[in-house]
Design an enzyme around this catalytic site. Structure first.
Site, mmCIF file in Angstrom:
data_model
loop_
_atom_site.group_PDB
_atom_site.id
_atom_site.type_symbol
_atom_site.label_atom_id
_atom_site.label_comp_id
_atom_site.label_asym_id
_atom_site.label_seq_id
_atom_site.Cartn_x
_atom_site.Cartn_y
_atom_site.Cartn_z
ATOM 1 N N GLU A 192 -7.423 -15.556 -27.114
ATOM 2 C CA GLU A 192 -6.526 -15.182 -26.080
ATOM 3 C C GLU A 192 -5.482 -16.353 -26.045
ATOM 4 O OE1 GLU A 192 -4.155 -14.866 -22.500
ATOM 5 O OE2 GLU A 192 -5.910 -13.925 -22.633
ATOM 6 N N CYS B 142 0.165 -0.979 0.123
ATOM 7 C CA CYS B 142 -0.146 0.300 -0.646
ATOM 8 C C CYS B 142 0.559 1.183 -0.130
ATOM 9 C CB CYS B 142 -0.727 -0.298 1.351
ATOM 10 S SG CYS B 142 -2.554 -1.174 1.017
ATOM 11 N N CYS C 28 -5.449 -1.485 -16.897
ATOM 12 C CA CYS C 28 -5.347 -1.838 -15.912
ATOM 13 C C CYS C 28 -3.975 -0.380 -15.479
ATOM 14 C CB CYS C 28 -4.528 -2.602 -15.141
ATOM 15 S SG CYS C 28 -3.888 -3.393 -15.492
#
Length: 423
Positions: free
Chosen positions: A297, A76, A371
């Site tokens: 994929e 974090c 992302c």
């Protein structure tokens, strides 16, 4: 030692002074006492950094971190910022990336998709002072920060460090560094051990016994299943999905639900949809409730999992699979033109080759999931150059407390007379 004023929060959640000095742990508006560090990179290149020694004047937006190892652990980066400015900062990362690429598009407010917490944890196992320790790496370091539990994971994963230490026993107890990937599934914990190489029959037998003692659903070694006591099932739309050991998975169940809902809404009434970089089918299995889906994929094991889940789910319109390296062999424009909508969800490197082919296609609707805001913006610029309009972007926060942000962008091509609309 010196005192500096922090003016902004950088893209990695570090405080940044007006002269560019980077101070991890500092917040905008604070006056802090710091100790300079050696520059990163070769020949002293890289941003100037300093270690935070003391906060002389604190920001009103500073809050107390909830994790005892925050600041030491490299997981974090931002537990010390209040929720509202945190959400604004994270949305701002997307806005800034689009701006740098010359893309003008509405960016929605950040959607919180942390849910019950992360459902997967990647632990490192090392022997330190004669004992097996499991934890995360320190920020910008190879030093291990041992943990007993990670508070941002789902409760089922709180025992993951103890599980990792126990499983390391038959493999040397951390004398040879191991990575332990643990996923919380409906069938129990799914564990993949990496870094050891082939194990002896004796070690594998010991692992089988431990899997029972620890009540694991499945245990694998480098993706090779050692024992499966129960199916490690995950729900994807109406389907029951069993991903390959260590296979790609959205970080949180809530994140997958939010992303899936945004993707399904964006394709609208499209009857034929291509899902590129489909993985094990988090989107394909949802899209197939109302459309015929062609999933592409490069990972054969992921496609096999998708195919099994689709065949075992009644009521789907049909999912066809194709194994293909989309980085080297992106679909050509004529192949793409048979679809009413295309979804792409590439790794962090983005989908530059795919975006270039899409830009030359006639697909009415393209949905990009990413992302990484920077590579998404680069790919969006290619689509824009091909005539697509980025209708809007929704940032999704399933990586809470980190600098990473997921996003969904919807591109539409102005309709051509005589061609059916997908929406």
């Amino acid at each position: 030692m010196t005192t500096v004023a922090i003016t902004r929060l950088g893209s990695r959640a570090d405080g940044v002074a007006e002269d560019g000095l980077v101070v991890p742990g500092a917040l905008p508006g604070e006056t802090v006492r710091v100790e300079p560090e050696e520059p990163d990179g070769k020949a002293g290149k890289g941003p100037r950094r300093a270690r935070l020694v003391d906060v002389v004047a604190s920001s009103p937006e500073r809050i107390a971190p909830f994790c005892p190892v925050f600041g030491a652990c490299g997981g974090c980066a931002v537990q010390h910022l209040a929720p509202a400015p945190y959400a604004a900062w994270k949305r701002g990362l997307v806005v800034a990336a689009l701006s740098r690429a010359g893309i003008a598009a509405p960016v929605a407010d950040l959607v919180d998709a942390h849910g019950a917490g992360r459902r997967r944890i990647a632990l490192h196992l090392r022997r330190i002072d004669g004992e097996a320790r499991a934890g995360f790496m320190a920020a910008r370091s190879h030093a291990l920060v041992p943990i007993e539990a990670c508070p941002i994971t789902v409760p089922a994963l709180h025992r993951a460090p103890a599980v990792a230490r126990a499983l390391g026993g038959p493999l040397g107890g951390g004398a040879k560094p191991l990575d332990v990937l643990v996923t919380a599934t409906e069938g129990g914990l799914d564990v993949d051990l990496r870094g050891h190489g082939p194990a002896s029959d004796r070690a594998r037998q010991a692992l089988v016994r431990l899997a029972g003692d620890l009540d694991l659903a499945r245990l694998a070694l480098h993706g090779d299943i050692v024992v499966e006591r129960r199916a490690p099932v995950l729900t994807a739309g109406a389907a029951a999905l069993v991903t390959p050991p260590g296979g790609f998975l959205q970080a949180t169940a809530s994140g997958e639900e939010v992303l899936g809902a945004l993707v399904v809404a964006a394709v609208g009434k499209a009857r034929r949809v291509a899902d590129l970089f489909s993985g094990s089918g988090a989107f394909s299995l949802r899209l197939a409730a109302s459309a015929s889906v062609h999933a592409v994929e490069g990972d054969g094991a992921a496609l096999a999992a998708l195919d099994r889940a689709a065949r075992g789910t009644p009521g789907l319109r049909g999912v066809a699979t194709e194994r293909r390296d989309l980085f080297r062999r992106p679909l050509l424009a004529p192949e793409l033109d048979r679809f009413d909508a295309v979804v792409f969800d590439p790794p962090r490197a983005g989908a530059e080759a795919v975006a270039a082919r899409l830009a030359a296609s006639k697909v009415p609707v393209v949905v990009g999931v990413s992302c990484d805001a920077a590579t998404f913006a680069r790919d969006a610029a290619l689509l824009a150059a091909g005539g697509y309009r980025l209708e809007g972007v929704t940032p999704v926060d399933q990586f809470r407390h980190s600098p990473h942000v997921e996003l969904v962008g919807v591109f539409r091509r102005p309709p051509v007379r005589g061609r059916r609309s997908a929406a």
